[in-house]
Motif scaffolding. Structure first.
Motif, mmCIF file in Angstrom:
data_model
loop_
_atom_site.group_PDB
_atom_site.id
_atom_site.type_symbol
_atom_site.label_atom_id
_atom_site.label_comp_id
_atom_site.label_asym_id
_atom_site.label_seq_id
_atom_site.Cartn_x
_atom_site.Cartn_y
_atom_site.Cartn_z
ATOM 1 N N VAL A 1 -5.755 -10.559 3.551
ATOM 2 C CA VAL A 1 -6.053 -10.630 2.116
ATOM 3 C C VAL A 1 -7.271 -9.769 1.789
ATOM 4 O O VAL A 1 -7.251 -8.974 0.829
ATOM 5 N N ALA A 2 -8.305 -9.880 2.621
ATOM 6 C CA ALA A 2 -9.515 -9.081 2.385
ATOM 7 C C ALA A 2 -9.207 -7.588 2.501
ATOM 8 O O ALA A 2 -9.636 -6.782 1.660
ATOM 9 N N ASP A 3 -8.415 -7.217 3.525
ATOM 10 C CA ASP A 3 -8.084 -5.797 3.714
ATOM 11 C C ASP A 3 -7.237 -5.268 2.553
ATOM 12 O O ASP A 3 -7.441 -4.145 2.078
ATOM 13 N N ALA A 4 -6.293 -6.085 2.098
ATOM 14 C CA ALA A 4 -5.433 -5.665 0.983
ATOM 15 C C ALA A 4 -6.276 -5.416 -0.262
ATOM 16 O O ALA A 4 -6.065 -4.444 -0.993
ATOM 17 N N GLN A 5 -7.225 -6.302 -0.453
ATOM 18 C CA GLN A 5 -8.091 -6.159 -1.624
ATOM 19 C C GLN A 5 -8.945 -4.900 -1.502
ATOM 20 O O GLN A 5 -9.094 -4.134 -2.451
ATOM 21 N N GLN A 6 -9.434 -4.695 -0.308
ATOM 22 C CA GLN A 6 -10.323 -3.551 -0.100
ATOM 23 C C GLN A 6 -9.623 -2.214 -0.334
ATOM 24 O O GLN A 6 -10.201 -1.298 -0.923
ATOM 25 N N ILE A 7 -8.386 -2.109 0.105
ATOM 26 C CA ILE A 7 -7.678 -0.825 -0.083
ATOM 27 C C ILE A 7 -7.009 -0.753 -1.455
ATOM 28 O O ILE A 7 -6.514 0.298 -1.849
ATOM 29 N N GLY A 8 -6.966 -1.864 -2.177
ATOM 30 C CA GLY A 8 -6.278 -1.866 -3.470
ATOM 31 C C GLY A 8 -4.771 -1.762 -3.269
ATOM 32 O O GLY A 8 -4.113 -0.891 -3.865
ATOM 33 N N LEU A 9 -4.216 -2.651 -2.439
ATOM 34 C CA LEU A 9 -2.772 -2.635 -2.121
ATOM 35 C C LEU A 9 -1.942 -2.660 -3.400
ATOM 36 O O LEU A 9 -2.152 -3.490 -4.273
ATOM 37 N N ARG A 10 -0.998 -1.709 -3.472
ATOM 38 C CA ARG A 10 -0.218 -1.569 -4.711
ATOM 39 C C ARG A 10 1.278 -1.546 -4.447
ATOM 40 O O ARG A 10 1.723 -1.106 -3.396
ATOM 41 N N ASN A 11 2.046 -1.953 -5.438
ATOM 42 C CA ASN A 11 3.504 -1.826 -5.402
ATOM 43 C C ASN A 11 3.906 -0.358 -5.532
ATOM 44 O O ASN A 11 3.192 0.379 -6.198
ATOM 45 N N PRO A 12 5.055 0.037 -5.023
ATOM 46 C CA PRO A 12 5.918 -0.742 -4.145
ATOM 47 C C PRO A 12 5.390 -0.718 -2.704
ATOM 48 O O PRO A 12 4.928 0.331 -2.243
ATOM 49 N N ALA A 13 5.451 -1.854 -2.075
ATOM 50 C CA ALA A 13 4.990 -1.925 -0.695
ATOM 51 C C ALA A 13 5.866 -2.878 0.094
ATOM 52 O O ALA A 13 6.389 -3.846 -0.449
ATOM 53 N N VAL A 14 6.018 -2.573 1.374
ATOM 54 C CA VAL A 14 6.693 -3.482 2.293
ATOM 55 C C VAL A 14 5.635 -4.030 3.232
ATOM 56 O O VAL A 14 4.784 -3.279 3.723
ATOM 57 N N ILE A 15 5.661 -5.344 3.431
ATOM 58 C CA ILE A 15 4.700 -5.996 4.324
ATOM 59 C C ILE A 15 5.452 -6.392 5.593
ATOM 60 O O ILE A 15 6.497 -7.046 5.515
ATOM 61 N N VAL A 16 4.928 -5.954 6.728
ATOM 62 C CA VAL A 16 5.580 -6.255 8.008
ATOM 63 C C VAL A 16 4.660 -7.155 8.818
ATOM 64 O O VAL A 16 3.492 -6.815 9.039
#
Ligand code: SAH
Length: 411
Positions: free
Chosen positions: A374-389
């Motif tokens: 969660v912290a890493d996603a926030q830090q990079i600004g995770l955006r759609n479309p994305a696949v999470i593995v």
């Protein structure tokens, strides 16, 4: 000189004189056209005999006689004996029956063509002077190659009597990852109903100006056209006699609501078919060098829609070290997915990877662990479309060296 006609042989009698391999080859073609096939030959090659049996053709085990011509619309002669072939050709001429002679002797009044059928278009190639079947086949194959690139103007100019709907998977994005069938159906369509994730913008740019493109723009948190309305649109256009392509990202039956669209068509009595495509569930991890299964690492994969409630099966998949969990539409729900998993006892060091905009120049892969996700996603600004593995296949360095992975420019 030759006039090529589109002759329909369905239910019409075709007489094949001779029982050898040439007859066998032609028999299959005539049967495919729905012809009623009769063979006259003292003996049959085993292959011809097999085809006669399999396709319910009739065989008269005798030499050719003039009266065999009775009832035939078309005669094909290949006896291996030039004299017999010529006699059949001559008799057909007098009786005004169209005749194809495969022998080296006299030509009949017609020639076979190298043919291809694509959708409801038939292309046939032949020579006007002296048969040259290999050249005809080569020309036909070259046309087939053009069809595969979607570059031939195959769209009907005159409305068909009946419309249809094709639910077409466009794959993960690039035009060269679309199937040949998808390209052909798009080239034939009168109406294309597409989403923002509808792939291959370049394919759409090449459409005729009078092809109607309807953007029903599905995107996360923003559904301008409700599903029932999409169903209504595709059914309505098809009922009006149009060829409708419902173009979707990835595969139509993987979180694409293709099943519902198919149901709507079937209920309305509209002809409908599905064209599969690589799903982002597999193709997007792959673009980042992540195999969803890998010998000795993951022997199964579980694909889930991140927006839904966390099912027991998903928690079990995430906890199982031999399973890969692939989450689509999971960006907004990531904090919930992670906290449910941790609460369920999934190890905090379970590898996780985010692959954003797979198969595009903007593709970005980020590796993390469940505990830090969660912290890493926030830090990079995770955006759609994305696949999470989630799983050991997402570990850095499994196939590709750790660090940024640059796709080859030609991809
Ligand atoms: N039918 C589609 C999936 C539709 S759901 C298929 O089979 O691929 C839409 C989700 O697919 C997005 O939220 C995202 O998770 C994923 N997706 C589609 N294209 C993607 C891409 N190019 N990069 C990353 N994820 C993608």
């Amino acid at each position: 000189m030759t006039l090529m006609l589109g002759v329909s042989l369905a239910g019409r009698e075709v007489l094949l004189v001779g029982g050898g391999l040439v007859t066998a080859r032609r028999l299959r073609r005539f049967v495919d056209e729905g012809a009623v096939v009769r063979v006259v030959a003292p003996q049959l090659h085993p292959e011809t005999a097999r085809l006669v049996r399999e396709h319910g053709a009739t065989w008269h085990p005798c030499r050719f006689r003039a009266r065999d011509l009775a009832g035939a619309w078309l005669v094909h002669v290949a006896t291996g004996d030039a004299g017999t072939d010529s006699r059949v050709v001559g008799l057909c001429e007098r009786r005004r029956v169209i005749c194809i002679s495969a022998g080296n002797g006299e030509h009949g009044s017609a020639r076979m063509t190298a043919q291809l059928d694509t959708g409801d278009v038939t292309v046939a190639v032949t020579s006007t002077h002296g048969a040259d079947p290999r050249r005809s086949a080569a020309v036909r194959d070259a046309i087939d190659d053009l069809i595969a690139t979607g570059s031939l103007p195959l769209r009907r100019r005159r409305p068909a009597r009946t419309g249809r709907v094709d639910l077409v998977g466009g794959g993960p994005g690039p035009a060269d990852l679309m199937t040949v069938r998808a390209r052909r159906l798009i080239a034939e369509a009168d109406v294309i109903v597409t989403d923002r994730l509808g792939p291959a913008a370049e394919v759409m740019r090449g459409l005729d100006a009078d092809v109607q493109v309807i953007d029903v723009g599905k995107r996360p948190g923003h559904h301008p056209v409700p599903q029932e309305e999409i169903n209504r649109i595709i059914v309505e256009h098809a009922t009006a006699g149009r060829r409708v392509v419902r173009l979707k990202g990835g595969d139509p039956f993987v979180f694409g609501r293709g099943g519902e669209e198919m149901q709507a068509c079937l209920e309305a009595g509209v002809a409908v078919d599905v064209t599969p495509a690589p799903s982002s569930a597999i193709a997007v991890p792959q673009a980042a060098g992540i195999p969803v299964t890998h010998r000795g690492v993951a022997s199964a994969f579980h694909v889930v829609n991140g927006q839904g409630a966390m099912e027991v099966s998903t928690l079990a998949a995430m906890a199982d070290p031999t399973v890969t969990t692939v989450v689509l539409m999971g960006v907004a729900a990531l904090p919930r997915i992670v906290s449910d998993a941790l609460r369920h006892g999934v190890a905090a060091d379970r590898p996780i990877a985010f692959v954003e905009s797979g198969h595009t120049p903007q593709q970005r892969t980020t590796r993390s662990t469940l505990g830090r996700a969660v912290a890493d996603a926030q830090q990079i600004g995770l955006r759609n479309p994305a696949v999470i593995v989630i799983g050991d296949v997402a570990r850095a360095g499994l196939l590709l060296p750790d660090g940024p992975f640059v796709r080859a420019a030609s991809a």
